[in-house]
Write an enzyme that holds these catalytic residues in place. Sequence first.
Site, PDB file in Angstrom:
ATOM      1  N   GLY A 200       0.817  -1.133  -0.187  1.00  0.00           N
ATOM      2  CA  GLY A 200      -0.217   0.112   0.042  1.00  0.00           C
ATOM      3  C   GLY A 200       0.732   0.914   0.165  1.00  0.00           C
ATOM      4  N   ASN A 201       0.452   2.391  -0.146  1.00  0.00           N
ATOM      5  CA  ASN A 201       1.186   3.529   0.552  1.00  0.00           C
ATOM      6  C   ASN A 201       0.409   4.489   1.506  1.00  0.00           C
ATOM      7  OD1 ASN A 201      -1.601   5.222  -0.746  1.00  0.00           O
ATOM      8  ND2 ASN A 201      -0.968   4.081  -2.615  1.00  0.00           N
ATOM      9  N   ARG A 202       1.026   6.101   1.820  1.00  0.00           N
ATOM     10  CA  ARG A 202       1.004   6.397   2.822  1.00  0.00           C
ATOM     11  C   ARG A 202       0.147   7.714   2.463  1.00  0.00           C
ATOM     12  NH1 ARG A 202       6.065   9.588   4.856  1.00  0.00           N
ATOM     13  NH2 ARG A 202       4.128  10.391   6.645  1.00  0.00           N
ATOM     14  N   SER A 203      -1.233   7.392   1.395  1.00  0.00           N
ATOM     15  CA  SER A 203      -1.991   8.646   1.356  1.00  0.00           C
ATOM     16  C   SER A 203      -3.498   8.282   2.009  1.00  0.00           C
ATOM     17  CB  SER A 203      -3.012   8.075  -0.801  1.00  0.00           C
ATOM     18  OG  SER A 203      -3.658   9.023  -0.814  1.00  0.00           O
ATOM     19  N   ALA A 267      -3.976   8.063  -5.005  1.00  0.00           N
ATOM     20  CA  ALA A 267      -2.594   6.916  -5.058  1.00  0.00           C
ATOM     21  C   ALA A 267      -2.592   5.540  -5.281  1.00  0.00           C
ATOM     22  CB  ALA A 267      -2.254   7.271  -3.990  1.00  0.00           C
TER      23      ALA A 267
END
Length: 397
Positions: A200-203, A267
């Site tokens: 995943g990502n930090r959005s 994102a």
Amino acid sequence: MTGGIAAYKACELLRRFTESGHDVTVVPTESALEFVGAPTWAALSGKPVATDVWTDVHQVPHVRLGQSADLVVVAPATADTIARAAHGLADDLLTNTLLTARCPVVLAPAMHTEMWEHPATQANVATLRERGVLVVEPAEGRLTGKDTGKGRLPEPGEIFELCTQVLARGAGTAQDLAGRHVVVSAGGTREYLDPVRFLGNRSSGLQGYALARAAAARGAEVTLVAANTSLPDPAGVKVVRVETTGQLRDVVVPAAASADAVVMAAAPADFRPLAVSDAKIKKASDGSAPAIELQQNPDILHEISTSRPRAGTVVVGFAAETGDETGSVLDLARAKLARKGCDLLVVNDVSGGAVFGSPDNEAVILGADGTATDVPRGSKSALAHAIWDQVARRLQD
């Protein structure tokens, strides 16, 4: 407020207005007082409450209230009140106030699904919107009794956020997105490795939600495609929840076919595992780590930008850049703008983790026509309106 069961929620809305420093006069209908009494409204607002035009008649309240207001918000707005407002009736203090108001007017409907969907109500709503009234789309959920469906009053906190944006734009500001359908994506997608782990990502989704709120405040019909967020649904916005990049594409691409503008603030994960384990991947006894083979995800922004199923659709992308040995943040962003084929690219410098989860943002909005608009550090709401300013200008060309 008017005579619906959701009138009790207006107490919270009133509290938010007064605690943020606004001077509020409560104008209920007679039936509204059957749900919440006048002493409650008087105590929360610090002012006497009246429903008719005869109280304090020497002050001409039926004219003065509308003339002096910076904003009139009706929450909840029943089908009956919407009908009376659309036909210009003036048989109580509230409808007189609506007729004399020259400030922005916001109506937050609340009623059963059948009443909201009835042709008469839809015609009345269309009439009011044509006159510049911001009629908020009701939420979906639990209604009176055991019924569920569309017609629920949006949460008071979200109505307050929308009204705050309307106030900030000021009287006389056109709803430049009225009659437009816009699609906004928000959050960060997840690509599962096994039943419990994912890439995943930090959005956080905060900027996408700010864009959705701003578009709703400017009169647009908004579809918000939210990936893995826990934020409350913005008032008047249709929210579709997804998890993976594939699911995001499956919702956004069809929605773009009927959209005047698509803003890809989400994102999406660039890669996903080639194979997903049905069981949790266990640690190896020898301490070795498993090898995970990845494959590239579809490029949703490029697909929408190049296919353009609807002529004139404005497509906006986001670029979170840090710069590297191949170029600066803006160098890389300009190359991305050309590669993706979108009309606008909102460029964030995320060096050191800036922007993620913050209530503030700053950006440069690059246009395919060679323009570059610097947006100084401020709220994500301010950046959202700066983006919609650029979109609205292109929609009018």
